[in-house]
Design a protein around this motif. Structure first.
Motif, PDB file in Angstrom:
ATOM      1  N   ALA A   1       1.017  -1.152   0.129  1.00 39.44           N
ATOM      2  CA  ALA A   1       0.013  -0.067  -0.261  1.00 39.44           C
ATOM      3  C   ALA A   1       1.236   1.145   0.185  1.00 39.44           C
ATOM      4  O   ALA A   1       1.724   1.281   0.631  1.00 39.44           O
ATOM      5  N   MET A   2       0.259   1.883  -1.203  1.00 37.07           N
ATOM      6  CA  MET A   2       1.362   3.337  -0.887  1.00 37.07           C
ATOM      7  C   MET A   2       0.175   4.458  -1.096  1.00 37.07           C
ATOM      8  O   MET A   2      -0.748   4.630  -0.869  1.00 37.07           O
ATOM      9  N   ALA A   3       1.205   5.868  -1.040  1.00 39.37           N
ATOM     10  CA  ALA A   3      -0.295   7.231  -1.527  1.00 39.37           C
ATOM     11  C   ALA A   3      -0.451   7.415  -2.769  1.00 39.37           C
ATOM     12  O   ALA A   3       0.515   7.085  -3.945  1.00 39.37           O
ATOM     13  N   GLU A   4      -1.759   7.515  -3.201  1.00 35.61           N
ATOM     14  CA  GLU A   4      -2.036   7.562  -4.957  1.00 35.61           C
ATOM     15  C   GLU A   4      -1.398   9.055  -4.995  1.00 35.61           C
ATOM     16  O   GLU A   4      -0.859   8.804  -6.055  1.00 35.61           O
ATOM     17  N   ASN A   5      -0.914   9.219  -3.972  1.00 33.96           N
ATOM     18  CA  ASN A   5       0.204  10.353  -4.757  1.00 33.96           C
ATOM     19  C   ASN A   5       2.004  10.466  -4.926  1.00 33.96           C
ATOM     20  O   ASN A   5       2.949  11.649  -4.147  1.00 33.96           O
TER      21      ASN A   5
ATOM     22  N   HIS B   1      -0.791   9.721   4.032  1.00 31.89           N
ATOM     23  CA  HIS B   1      -0.098  10.552   4.313  1.00 31.89           C
ATOM     24  C   HIS B   1       1.450  10.621   3.019  1.00 31.89           C
ATOM     25  O   HIS B   1       1.590  12.096   3.462  1.00 31.89           O
ATOM     26  N   ASP B   2       1.171  10.040   2.785  1.00 35.96           N
ATOM     27  CA  ASP B   2       2.696   9.802   1.444  1.00 35.96           C
ATOM     28  C   ASP B   2       4.075   9.717   2.808  1.00 35.96           C
ATOM     29  O   ASP B   2       4.547  10.816   3.090  1.00 35.96           O
ATOM     30  N   MET B   3       4.013   9.255   4.321  1.00 36.44           N
ATOM     31  CA  MET B   3       4.593   8.916   4.879  1.00 36.44           C
ATOM     32  C   MET B   3       5.986   7.299   5.137  1.00 36.44           C
ATOM     33  O   MET B   3       6.449   7.252   5.635  1.00 36.44           O
ATOM     34  N   GLY B   4       4.977   7.206   3.800  1.00 33.68           N
ATOM     35  CA  GLY B   4       6.209   5.591   3.874  1.00 33.68           C
ATOM     36  C   GLY B   4       4.696   4.171   3.182  1.00 33.68           C
ATOM     37  O   GLY B   4       3.680   5.127   2.907  1.00 33.68           O
TER      38      GLY B   4
ATOM     39  N   HIS C   1      -6.687   7.440   0.283  1.00 29.54           N
ATOM     40  CA  HIS C   1      -5.888   7.914  -0.619  1.00 29.54           C
ATOM     41  C   HIS C   1      -4.837   6.648  -0.977  1.00 29.54           C
ATOM     42  O   HIS C   1      -4.312   6.891  -0.283  1.00 29.54           O
ATOM     43  N   LEU C   2      -5.178   5.456  -1.001  1.00 30.46           N
ATOM     44  CA  LEU C   2      -3.945   4.348  -1.815  1.00 30.46           C
ATOM     45  C   LEU C   2      -3.579   3.731  -2.761  1.00 30.46           C
ATOM     46  O   LEU C   2      -5.095   4.256  -3.059  1.00 30.46           O
ATOM     47  N   ARG C   3      -3.088   4.105  -3.207  1.00 32.70           N
ATOM     48  CA  ARG C   3      -2.459   2.970  -4.380  1.00 32.70           C
ATOM     49  C   ARG C   3      -1.579   1.358  -3.633  1.00 32.70           C
ATOM     50  O   ARG C   3      -1.709   1.463  -3.270  1.00 32.70           O
ATOM     51  N   ILE C   4      -2.853   0.466  -4.495  1.00 32.31           N
ATOM     52  CA  ILE C   4      -2.725  -1.024  -3.867  1.00 32.31           C
ATOM     53  C   ILE C   4      -1.331  -1.720  -5.104  1.00 32.31           C
ATOM     54  O   ILE C   4      -2.381  -1.180  -6.204  1.00 32.31           O
ATOM     55  N   VAL C   5      -0.522  -2.177  -4.713  1.00 29.90           N
ATOM     56  CA  VAL C   5       1.130  -2.658  -5.890  1.00 29.90           C
ATOM     57  C   VAL C   5       0.693  -4.400  -5.696  1.00 29.90           C
ATOM     58  O   VAL C   5       1.148  -4.357  -4.483  1.00 29.90           O
ATOM     59  N   PRO C   6       0.237  -5.355  -6.163  1.00 36.06           N
ATOM     60  CA  PRO C   6       0.227  -6.544  -6.041  1.00 36.06           C
ATOM     61  C   PRO C   6       1.777  -6.700  -6.152  1.00 36.06           C
ATOM     62  O   PRO C   6       2.611  -6.279  -6.606  1.00 36.06           O
ATOM     63  N   PHE C   7       2.436  -7.825  -5.515  1.00 30.72           N
ATOM     64  CA  PHE C   7       3.123  -8.960  -5.854  1.00 30.72           C
ATOM     65  C   PHE C   7       3.664  -9.433  -7.215  1.00 30.72           C
ATOM     66  O   PHE C   7       2.534 -10.248  -7.357  1.00 30.72           O
ATOM     67  N   ALA C   8       4.606  -9.958  -6.997  1.00 34.26           N
ATOM     68  CA  ALA C   8       5.475 -10.700  -8.256  1.00 34.26           C
ATOM     69  C   ALA C   8       4.575 -11.725  -7.826  1.00 34.26           C
ATOM     70  O   ALA C   8       4.627 -12.654  -6.760  1.00 34.26           O
TER      71      ALA C   8
END
Length: 314
Positions: A169-173, A234-237, A254-261
């Motif tokens: 999980a990362m911030a959208e921005n 809030h883009d703290m990590g 406001h999250l961006r979700i990235v899957p693992f390989a």
């Protein structure tokens, strides 16, 4: 004569080391609890509690007798459970512990399902980290727990409930560009946020990201998944998020979700209970109910449920 009530009050006071909280735990007034403790001490002829102005402590004899009291209470609980075996499956009191990274996302699914399928069950729920729940389970303070497997204990039995995949999980921005699917080498340990010590998800995140020995981890431990993901939004990590939390947390952060390989990292969630517990049929029925509840999305709120649910005091 020593009474079961006195032993329960003593166990509550030994657990909390606070007369007020112990009284709340057993649903009596503080004077009533204090009177029963003094009666127990008078009957036994020993001081169980050391009372000081600023604290409440167990005496050495109190600590010794606490183990015996808990054995008696455990036997009484087993007697009551055995007496209920002629009743229907999943009826009456069931004390269930759930780890914090599962409870907020599973309880809203399971309770409405139990309301429909097992309306006579009375649930007591406790949310705590795995080590605390394991101790409570071993000592008979709860009947079962839902946690990440494996749980290493010879006196426990478990049933696998479901596999819960991990995502990043990362911030959208977030300005970092992570390739999808993600590999562990792309994770910057300097930006990895973790739950505080004691949460199994912290150890799982370190294992997935191969960062257990890195000194560059952010020196902060959040107390809950919700707090952690607010920090991420809030883009703290960035942080690891279990699949079961994705829908809920992305709807309010406001999250961006990235899957693992592949092979995607995951945790195995199971229902665990004492091997000596005579309610195996109830445990198996509860496991089946949990699995079934996850197959059907539930929009019903807990406050609408007729299943009696109350928290177990810590």
């Amino acid at each position: 004569m020593i009474t079961i009530r006195q032993l329960r009050y003593f166990e509550a006071l030994a657990t909390t080391l606070h007369f007020g909280r112990a009284a709340e735990m057993v649903h009596v007034s503080q004077p009533a609890l204090s009177t029963q403790i003094m009666e127990l001490e008078r009957h036994l002829g020993v001081k169980l509690i050391e009372r000081t102005r600023g604290s409440t402590l167990l005496t050495a004899k109190g600590a010794e007798l606490l183990a015996h009291a808990r054995l008696v209470l455990s036997s009484v609980d087993r007697l009551e459970q055995a007496a209920r075996q002629n009743s229907g499956t999943l009826e009456g009191l069931l004390r269930l512990g759930i780890i914090p990274t599962v409870a907020p996302y599973l309880v809203p699914q399971v309770v409405p399902y139990l309301r429909r399928m097992h309306p006579l069950i009375e649930l007591e729920l406790k949310e705590a980290v795995t080590d605390r729940l394991s101790a409570d389970l071993a000592e008979g303070r709860i009947d079962a727990m839902i946690a990440a497997l494996p749980i290493e204990a010879d006196n426990f039995v478990d049933i696998h409930l479901f596999t819960d995949r991990f995502f990043m999980a990362m911030a959208e921005n977030d300005s970092d560009v992570l390739l999808s699917p993600l590999t562990e080498t792309q994770v910057d340990p300097e930006r990895l946020l973790l739950l505080e010590e004691g949460h199994c998800l912290r150890d799982q995140a370190l294992a997935v990201c191969k960062a257990a020995n890195r000194r560059s981890l952010i020196n902060f431990g959040a107390t809950s998944m919700a707090t952690l993901l607010q920090m991420v939004s809030h883009d703290m990590g960035m942080t690891l998020i279990p699949e079961m939390a994705v829908e809920t947390e992305t709807s309010r952060n406001h999250l961006r979700i990235v899957p693992f390989a592949e092979p995607q990292p995951a945790r195995e969630i199971g229902l665990v209970w004492r091997r000596s517990n005579p309610r195996r049929a109830d445990m198996e029925a509860l496991a089946h109910a949990i699995i079934a509840s996850r197959r059907e999305p539930s929009k019903q709120l807990l406050r609408d449920s007729t299943v009696r649910v109350r928290p177990i005091a810590s």
